[in-house]
Motif scaffolding. Structure first.
Motif, PDB file in Angstrom:
ATOM      1  N   PRO A 199       0.832  -1.205   0.000  1.00 44.87           N
ATOM      2  CA  PRO A 199       0.000   0.000   0.000  1.00 44.87           C
ATOM      3  C   PRO A 199       0.862   1.249   0.000  1.00 44.87           C
ATOM      4  CG  PRO A 199       0.158  -0.839   2.231  1.00 44.87           C
ATOM      5  CD  PRO A 199       1.036  -1.727   1.364  1.00 44.87           C
ATOM      6  N   GLY A 202      -2.371   7.257  -0.296  1.00 43.48           N
ATOM      7  CA  GLY A 202      -3.815   7.144  -0.258  1.00 43.48           C
ATOM      8  C   GLY A 202      -4.439   8.515  -0.188  1.00 43.48           C
ATOM      9  N   LEU A 211      -9.280   5.985   0.954  1.00 43.35           N
ATOM     10  CA  LEU A 211      -9.030   5.249  -0.283  1.00 43.35           C
ATOM     11  C   LEU A 211      -7.557   4.875  -0.317  1.00 43.35           C
ATOM     12  CD1 LEU A 211     -11.093   7.479  -2.744  1.00 43.35           C
ATOM     13  CD2 LEU A 211     -11.824   5.396  -1.548  1.00 43.35           C
ATOM     14  N   SER A 213      -4.372   1.878  -1.522  1.00 45.76           N
ATOM     15  CA  SER A 213      -3.732   1.546  -2.792  1.00 45.76           C
ATOM     16  C   SER A 213      -3.013   0.209  -2.672  1.00 45.76           C
ATOM     17  CB  SER A 213      -2.726   2.639  -3.181  1.00 45.76           C
ATOM     18  OG  SER A 213      -1.748   2.794  -2.166  1.00 45.76           O
ATOM     19  N   GLU A 215       0.294  -1.073  -4.817  1.00 48.64           N
ATOM     20  CA  GLU A 215       1.275  -0.648  -5.821  1.00 48.64           C
ATOM     21  C   GLU A 215       2.071  -1.841  -6.344  1.00 48.64           C
ATOM     22  OE1 GLU A 215       4.280   3.102  -5.745  1.00 48.64           O
ATOM     23  OE2 GLU A 215       4.689   1.523  -4.288  1.00 48.64           O
ATOM     24  N   VAL A 257      -7.779  -0.857  -5.405  1.00 51.28           N
ATOM     25  CA  VAL A 257      -7.950   0.202  -4.407  1.00 51.28           C
ATOM     26  C   VAL A 257      -8.865  -0.308  -3.296  1.00 51.28           C
ATOM     27  CG1 VAL A 257      -8.973   2.471  -3.950  1.00 51.28           C
ATOM     28  CG2 VAL A 257      -7.546   2.124  -5.981  1.00 51.28           C
ATOM     29  N   GLU A 259     -11.090   0.460  -0.001  1.00 46.61           N
ATOM     30  CA  GLU A 259     -11.753   1.567   0.681  1.00 46.61           C
ATOM     31  C   GLU A 259     -11.994   1.186   2.130  1.00 46.61           C
ATOM     32  OE1 GLU A 259     -15.588   4.603   0.169  1.00 46.61           O
ATOM     33  OE2 GLU A 259     -15.517   2.719  -0.972  1.00 46.61           O
ATOM     34  N   LYS A 272     -12.487  -3.920  -1.355  1.00 50.69           N
ATOM     35  CA  LYS A 272     -11.649  -3.665  -2.524  1.00 50.69           C
ATOM     36  C   LYS A 272     -12.536  -3.387  -3.726  1.00 50.69           C
ATOM     37  CE  LYS A 272      -7.237  -6.011  -1.653  1.00 50.69           C
ATOM     38  NZ  LYS A 272      -6.305  -7.084  -2.081  1.00 50.69           N
ATOM     39  N   HIS A 281      -1.205   1.062  -8.399  1.00 48.15           N
ATOM     40  CA  HIS A 281      -1.905   2.182  -7.758  1.00 48.15           C
ATOM     41  C   HIS A 281      -1.019   2.901  -6.742  1.00 48.15           C
ATOM     42  CE1 HIS A 281      -6.013   1.770  -9.279  1.00 48.15           C
ATOM     43  NE2 HIS A 281      -5.834   0.457  -9.245  1.00 48.15           N
ATOM     44  N   LEU A 283      -2.050   6.120  -5.744  1.00 49.18           N
ATOM     45  CA  LEU A 283      -3.209   6.566  -4.977  1.00 49.18           C
ATOM     46  C   LEU A 283      -4.333   6.907  -5.933  1.00 49.18           C
ATOM     47  CD1 LEU A 283      -3.707   9.887  -5.218  1.00 49.18           C
ATOM     48  CD2 LEU A 283      -1.881   9.993  -3.582  1.00 49.18           C
ATOM     49  N   MET A 284      -5.517   7.078  -5.371  1.00 50.09           N
ATOM     50  CA  MET A 284      -6.719   7.455  -6.126  1.00 50.09           C
ATOM     51  C   MET A 284      -7.224   8.770  -5.553  1.00 50.09           C
ATOM     52  SD  MET A 284     -10.291   5.334  -6.273  1.00 50.09           S
ATOM     53  CE  MET A 284     -11.654   5.813  -7.318  1.00 50.09           C
ATOM     54  N   PHE A 295      -5.452   8.837 -10.997  1.00 46.64           N
ATOM     55  CA  PHE A 295      -4.560   7.928 -10.290  1.00 46.64           C
ATOM     56  C   PHE A 295      -3.095   8.192 -10.635  1.00 46.64           C
ATOM     57  CE2 PHE A 295      -8.489   5.991 -11.587  1.00 46.64           C
ATOM     58  CZ  PHE A 295      -8.970   5.331 -10.472  1.00 46.64           C
TER      59      PHE A 295
END
Length: 646
Positions: A199, A202, A211, A213, A215, A257, A259, A272, A281, A283-284, A295
Motif C-alpha cells: 500500500p 492514499g 481510499l 492503494s 502498488e 484500491v 476503501e 476492494k 496504484h 493513490l486514487m 490515479f
C-alpha cells in the motif's frame, strides 16, 4: 513511492500541522474595527548542514500572516513525534504489538524467523499514507499505511515478500491547542479481501472514507510462465505468510484500491474496488462530483487512468478510461493534450467473479515471442520489455479490469509515463496536480519502443505537472464522457534541477529545488501545494510548500538522511484546527554510495544507526504552530475577537 529496483525507498514522517492562534500584541488587541487575515506566506528553512541536523526530522520554518489592520505576525513551526512503526502501541487480540507489524488472515502477528532460534515480529520501516478523517461523533481517527519491509531480522531484503498492513488510530485532541495524541492504535483486518499488497499513498474521499492503494501489482504473465520470477516468488511468499499456504497465491488478488470505512463505534471495514482497474496504484484522488477519479500508476512505462463511477459516493461500478498523450511542447518540463480511450464498464461483483473463476493470464491473451500478424507490440511496466499480444475472443472485460495497462496499450493508450506518483486537487481552479518523480525512460524519445508518444526532456529530478480539467469532453470514439472533471491537457508546473556532479553533501540535484516530487497534497485555505520528496538525489529529503498564486517555493521540513518523505495530507479543518500530515520511511537507506565530504560520512551513518536505526523503523508525528486555516477562508470572520479570548 519507489520500488527498491528504482532506488526508491521511502522515508516519511507523519507530520500534522496543529494550528493554534497566539494572542495579538496589547496595542493591536486594543484597536477598534473588524480584523481579518489578508495574506499568508511560508518563510522557508535552510537545508541541514550538520550531522545533528541531518539525522533529525525538524523544521525551523515559519508562516507569515498579514492582517487587515496592517499587522504582520510570524508563526514559528515545530515538530512533534507521535510514534514510530517499531513502537509497541498497536492493540491486537488484547496484546500490544509494534504499530508496523502486519497480521495474517486469522489476525495473528506475522513472525520473522530469518534468524534461527530468534523469532521476532516483522516491523515495516515504511509508514506511508495518513488520512485524518473528518470527526465521527466528534472523534478523530487516522488511517496509516505500512507500505513494505525493507530488510528482515537477518539483514536480507524483505521488500515485496511480506504482507503489508494498515492501522486505525483513535486520536485525542486538545480543545485548547489542537495537539494530537494517539489514544488507541488498532490493526485493520483485510482477511475479507485476501490481504493487502504493497500500500503506497492514499487519499480521503469526499464522503469521509479512506481510499488506499496496492502498488506494483504482481505480473500475472510472469507468475504463470516463470517459476523463478519475482512475481511468482513474492506472491507465493505473501500467501505462505498470510494464508499459511503458498498454493493460495494469485496475482489477480492484488493491484486494486481498498476503501476503508470507519463507523460510529470506531470500527473499520474494508472493501476492494475491482471495477476501478488493476495497475500500480500510487493513490486514487476523487474529484468534487464524487464520481470522477485520477490515479498515479507508479513504475516505468505506465499509463494515466481515469475512472467515472455510475453513482456519486459509490465506487462499486463505473467506467475506466486510459489516456493517449498528444505532445504539444517541451518547455518547463513539457506539455500535451489528453485523449481518453474507453476501456470498459464493470461492477466490482462482475470483476470479482472473474477472479474467483480461477482465470489466468493465458486465458486472456495469446502471446508471440516475435512480431506476428494479428499480434500487437506493446511495452508496459509489469513485464518490462516488448511483448506481442492478441486478445482472446470474449476477454474484453477481463483484460480491461485485470490487465488494465496491457489492454489500454492494445487500444492505443500511452504506456510511456515514468514514476507517475502523487495526485491532488485544486478544486477552485479545476486543476489536478500529478507527480512525475523521474522524467526519463519511456518519456524520452526512443524509436526502438513500440510507440513513442512522449518525447520530453530528460529530467531525473522530476516534474510536477498540472492537469487542466473541463466538462463536455468526448472519448476517442466520439462518445460524451459523463463528467465535468475530465483532464483535457497537462503541462509542467515545477521542474527539478539536475546537477552534473554531486555537491559536498552528496546532492546530485539542486538542494534549493524539488528533487523527485512524490507525495502531493493541496490546501484550499492556504492556496498551497505541499510536495514530499522521494529522492536519492537529495541526501536529506524535504517537504516543500508552493503557493500557486505567488509561485513561491519554500522548504518547510527536513527528514533524516537517506529517508523518504511520504504521506502528505492537508486537513484544513478538524474540530476548528488544521493539520498537514506526512511520514518518513527507511531512514539511512540511501546514504550508501554517496560521496559526502562536508561531514564525516562514517560519523553520519553511526549517528543514524544509534539515534534511529537504519532501515528498522519509520516515524509518525506532526508539525505545530500554524494559525487556524478556517480564518483564511472566511474574510467576514473577525479574528480580533478570537485573539482577545486567548
Amino acid at each position: 513511492m519507489k520500488k527498491k529496483r528504482f532506488n526508491k525507498k521511502g522515508a516519511a514522517l507523519a507530520l500534522a500541522f496543529a494550528l493554534t492562534i497566539p494572542a495579538l500584541t496589547p496595542a493591536a488587541a486594543a484597536g477598534n474595527g473588524h480584523v481579518t487575515i489578508d495574506s499568508v506566506r511560508f518563510n522557508g528553512m535552510d537545508a541541514p548542514k550538520t550531522i545533528d541536523q541531518m539525522v533529525q526530522t525538524y523544521t525551523n520554518a515559519s508562516l507569515e500572516v498579514k492582517y487587515s489592520n496592517g499587522e504582520v505576525k510570524q508563526f514559528p513551526l515545530s515538530y512533534k513525534k507521535l510514534f514510530k512503526s517499531e513502537d509497541k502501541v498497536a492493540i491486537n487480540k488484547g496484546q500490544l504489538i509494534p504499530a508496523g507489524t502486519p497480521i495474517d488472515v486469522n489476525g495473528n502477528p506475522i513472525i520473522d524467523t530469518s534468524v534461527e532460534g530468534k523469532p521476532t515480529y516483522y516491523v515495516s520501516d515504511a509508514p506511508d499514507s495518513n488520512s485524518l478523517l473528518k470527526p465521527i461523533n466528534g472523534q478523530l481517527y487516522m488511517v496509516t499505511h505500512y507500505e513494505y519491509q525493507t530488510i528482515d531480522a537477518a539483514g536480507k531484503s524483505a521488500y515485496g515478500v511480506v504482507p503489508a498492513s494498515m492501522s486505525l488510530s483513535t486520536l485525542e485532541q486538545s480543545k485548547k491547542t489542537g495537539e494530537l495524541t494517539p489514544k488507541e492504535v488498532k490493526k485493520i483486518d483485510f482477511s475479507s479481501v485476501n490481504g493487502l499488497w504493497i500500500p503506497c499513498n492514499g487519499s480521503l474521499s469526499p464522503w469521509n472514507t479512506h481510499l488506499g492503494s496496492e502498488e506494483y501489482e504482481p505480473d500475472a504473465r510472469n507468475f504463470e510462465m516463470d517459476a523463478n520470477s519475482s512475481a511468482r516468488t513474492q506472491t507465493e511468499s505473501f500467501a505462505k505468510l498470510y494464508f499459511g499456504d503458498k498454493s493460495k497465491a494469485n496475482p489477480y488478488f492484488y493491484g486494486f484500491v481498498p476503501e476503508i470505512k470507519v463507523d460510529k463505534q470506531g470500527d473499520a471495514s474494508v472493501e476492494k474496488h475491482y471495477s476501478i482497474g488493476r495497475f500500480s496504484h500510487e493513490l486514487m484522488k476523487m474529484m468534487p462530483d464524487q464520481r470522477t477519479a485520477f490515479f498515479g500508476d507508479d513504475g516505468s512505462y505506465t499509463t494515466m487512468f481515469m475512472y467515472v463511477a455510475d453513482k456519486a459516493k459509490d465506487l462499486s461500478a463505473g467506467t475506466l478510461y486510459a489516456a493517449k498523450f498528444h505532445q504539444t511542447g517541451n518547455e518547463n518540463g513539457g506539455s500535451g493534450n489528453l485523449e481518453w480511450i474507453k476501456l470498459g464498464h464493470a461492477s466490482d461483483k462482475e470483476v470479482k467473479a472473474i477472479i474467483d473463476s480461477g482465470i489466468k493470464f493465458s486465458d486472456i491473451f495469446e502471446t508471440s515471442a516475435e512480431p506476428k500478424e494479428g499480434f500487437k507490440a506493446i511495452k508496459q511496466y509489469s513485464y518490462g520489455k516488448t511483448e506481442y499480444l492478441k486478445l482472446k475472443p470474449g476477454m474484453e472485460k477481463a483484460a480491461a479490469f485485470l490487465e488494465s495497462r496491457r489492454y489500454a496499450a492494445l487500444l492505443g493508450a500511452t504506456s510511456e509515463f515514468n514514476k507517475m506518483e502523487g495526485v491532488t486537487l485544486n478544486e477552485k481552479d479545476k486543476k489536478v496536480y500529478i507527480a512525475i518523480s523521474d522524467q526519463s525512460n519511456g518519456m524520452l524519445a526512443n524509436a526502438a519502443d513500440p510507440t513513442d508518444d512522449i518525447q520530453l526532456p530528460k529530467i531525473k529530478s522530476g516534474v510536477t505537472y498540472q492537469l487542466n480539467l473541463a466538462g463536455g469532453q468526448k472519448d476517442s470514439q466520439g462518445q460524451k464522457i459523463k463528467s465535468k472533471y475530465v483532464a483535457a491537457s497537462m503541462n509542467g508546473l515545477i521542474v527539478g534541477k539536475d546537477m552534473p556532479s554531486a555537491d559536498a553533501y552528496g546532492n546530485t540535484a539542486d538542494v534549493n529545488s524539488v528533487a523527485n516530487t512524490d507525495n502531493l497534497s493541496y490546501s484550499e485555505a492556504l492556496r498551497t501545494l505541499f510536495i514530499g520528496e522521494d529522492s536519492g538525489m537529495h541526501t536529506n529529503n524535504f517537504v516543500w510548500a508552493y503557493n500557486v498564486d505567488t509561485k513561491e517555493l519554500s522548504r518547510i521540513l527536513s527528514v533524516p538522511a537517506g529517508a523518504e518523505s511520504t504521506g502528505l495530507f492537508a486537513a484544513d479543518n478538524r474540530n476548528g484546527f488544521s493539520y498537514i500530515m506526512s511520514n518518513f520511511q527507511h531512514p539511512g537507506d540511501e546514504i550508501d554510495g554517496k560521496k559526502i565530504t562536508a561531514v564525516d560520512k562514517g560519523d553520519l551513518e553511526k549517528a543514524m544507526e544509534e539515534q534511529i536505526g537504519i532501515n528498522r523503523t519509520g516515524g509518525v508525528g506532526y508539525i505545530s504552530g500554524l494559525p487556524s486555516l478556517e480564518d483564511l477562508q472566511n474574510k467576514n470572520r473577525d479574528v480580533k475577537s478570537i485573539f482577545l479570548k486567548k
